[in-house]
Enzyme design. Structure first.
Site, short mmCIF file in Angstrom:
data_model
loop_
_atom_site.label_atom_id
_atom_site.label_comp_id
_atom_site.label_asym_id
_atom_site.label_seq_id
_atom_site.Cartn_x
_atom_site.Cartn_y
_atom_site.Cartn_z
N ASP A 170 0.73 -1.19 -0.42
CA ASP A 170 -0.25 0.18 -0.14
C ASP A 170 0.50 1.13 0.22
OD1 ASP A 170 -1.61 -1.80 1.41
OD2 ASP A 170 -2.94 -0.35 0.50
N ASN A 188 2.18 -3.33 4.09
CA ASN A 188 0.95 -3.88 3.49
C ASN A 188 0.24 -4.03 4.75
OD1 ASN A 188 -0.35 -4.32 0.90
ND2 ASN A 188 0.32 -6.62 1.04
#
Lengths: 366, 366
Positions: free
Chosen positions: A246, A256
């Protein structure tokens, strides 16, 4: 990719040219429904309530959300307000602010009359680029999987086993996915693959979305609880781990879905290669240390205490219901992401090739 | 320990002197019910369907199960058959075969007329010893927690944070618990503690049982998904991890609920001490390497695909229902335990004191 035999993308400009269609990911895997976004508020809600999710798709939805705002009011105030509002919906994924920045930088210098078309073009371009990026990641990742298969003592007739966490499949992007793109490419090229799908509590994106995607494409897979990955690696049943990200710092620390870090530790401990599929858009050049610098979204404790599923009761309608897993006498805490430091990562699979997890190597993406 | 203000044990000889009462742990936390076991088949079913669970309690239930078999038929054949049948119910916990062996060794040399009373006495003794062992573990563990609190830079006014996985509380034993015994002792001695409770998929013994136990005793706790522990350790929010064990090799490798290994890796990576509460009865002196030698029970995939909870719907009865989390088009795999090697363990908390995780030190228990 394919759902019920038909080719879909997760987000599209509808035929009316002024509204946006998305797949409602909160209903999957039991119901396949689409939603229409007609305003930037609709887009913000779609992100916030995770009708759309996944860092790349959040970015594209943000871009279309800004387009929707500009359609209603193309003034600077409107654009700046909508950008801020959309940006506030999810704090961790960098793609969102990246895409919003890109659209607003494109349109703000233009006269108001040209902003609408420019925003539409830029959002469409971001979506199209996302597809190309994912396809490239798929191609480079396929080479890694081929190498693993060729080096494997099991021979190429046995499937190679990939473990993935959360959903970094095509539902997290516009098409193809990031972590799953190499798997789709492998499957289509005839390489035998089997995917261990972490269910990914609390929102179960693995069990609900990744398993659904793989089932639709006819790819062999098995759902496991998040606790099971370490055991599978100890038993030699995982040939590689591939996850998404992310937000990535310039030192290569990866933020993440919560639990990614635990799988990275287990991979390291069992000499299983751990790959992160990394579109350039998730890089945050301003940050170095992922643990101290990346803001971690804390979500509602209800995501831990409650879960959604399909009623299993004979003679009853197979309703989708929410159930609570423990009483309110116990509180819960729900951090949505964790950070996997670059020292635990074997390599990044990017749109320009395989990169080592360090700043020098990542500079090639800038 | 306390449930609804009353003191309970998990298993007891009922007043009739010939049947056994147990708390039905499949109904917790929403319903508190007890069951009666009248035959060794009842006992075997109670173990198999996890009405009782937890390595120490499984052992005691096995002992009472053998007593129930002998009450009906005290012949060698009956005893040997019942022992085998009870032993087959759960393959991983060593306490079960240990307790069955102990009762049968006690009764088989005796004339048939004396076997019934001898079995009853031996089962009661095993239960009583389990309580004493757990209390001792609690006492030694309390000392560790006191040391952590005194060394803490936060000072003794701030609670120390313990993370635990699965349920190694009093519901896993006859009373007190193993991993939770130090926490109960700490709470009763006025030491401030807060417990991070891993929900422990797939059966959620953490969210359903550990949280329930702690709530009943008024101990501060927070439920987290199994994915979250690594993040909490990275953030410095865990002062120690304490878990139980279902089987321990003489080299100190620990087989415990699936996912324990991942927490041990995270503890090591963040210099958080990782303790295993170890009653002598879980030691398997015949084994050395936990990963290659301990049989891991593979349970039904339905435990992964389905989950039980309380319906959240206005105007509807708060029914306990099962829901499915993903469609049958995806398979699941459900290993129930994993192995944490001794290299990842800080120390064992045993009934004779704190032991280093190696064979030499463990010999003191033999």
């Amino acid at each position: 990719m394919i759902i019920n035999g038909k080719d879909w993308r997760t987000i599209w400009l509808r035929e009316d040219g002024v509204s946006v269609g998305v797949i409602d990911q909160t209903k999957l895997p039991y119901e396949f429904k689409t939603c229409v976004l007609r305003s930037s508020e609709d887009a913000a809600k779609a992100i916030k309530y995770m009708i759309v999710r996944g860092a790349p798709l959040i970015g594209v939805t943000g871009a279309y959300g800004l387009m929707l705002a500009i359609q209603k009011d193309s003034s600077d105030t409107s654009i700046i307000y909508a950008k801020k509002h959309l940006e506030s919906t999810r704090p961790t994924a960098i793609n969102l602010s990246w895409a919003l920045e890109r659209v607003s930088k494109k349109v703000l210098p233009l006269p108001q009359t040209q902003r609408r078309d420019a925003a539409r073009e830029e959002a469409a371009l971001i979506a199209q680029e996302d597809i190309s990026v994912c396809e490239s990641i798929g191609g480079y990742g396929l080479q890694i999987l081929k190498d693993i298969s060729e080096r494997s003592s099991k021979g190429t007739q046995e499937p190679i086993n990939i473990l993935t966490h959360c959903n970094a499949g095509w539902l997290a992007t516009v098409d193809w996915g990031t972590a799953l793109a190499p798997i789709y490419k492998a499957h289509r090229s005839g390489l035998k693959v089997h995917v261990w799908v972490d269910e990914t509590r609390p929102r179960n994106q693995g069990a609900a979305l990744t398993a659904f995607e793989l089932a639709c494409e006819g790819i062999s897979h098995t759902v496991i609880v998040d606790n099971a990955g370490g055991y599978l690696m100890q038993m030699g049943k995982v040939d590689a781990v591939i996850v998404g990200t992310d937000r990535t710092t310039r030192a290569g620390d990866v933020c993440n879905k919560i639990g990614t870090y635990l799988k990275a530790l287990a991979a390291k401990d069992n000499s299983v290669p751990f790959y992160v599929a990394l579109p350039k858009s998730t890089l945050d050049w301003t940050l170095i240390d992922g643990i101290t610098d990346i803001p971690i979204e804390i979500r509602s404790e209800k995501e831990v205490s409650n879960i959604r599923g399909q009623l299993i009761q004979e003679d009853k309608k197979k309703e989708i219901v929410d159930v609570s897993l423990f009483p309110l006498s116990s509180r819960a805490f729900n951090p949505a992401f964790d950070v996997t430091q670059s020292r635990l990562i074997t390599a990044f699979i990017t749109e320009i090739g395989i990169l080592e997890p360090n700043e020098n190597s990542l500079r090639r993406l800038s």
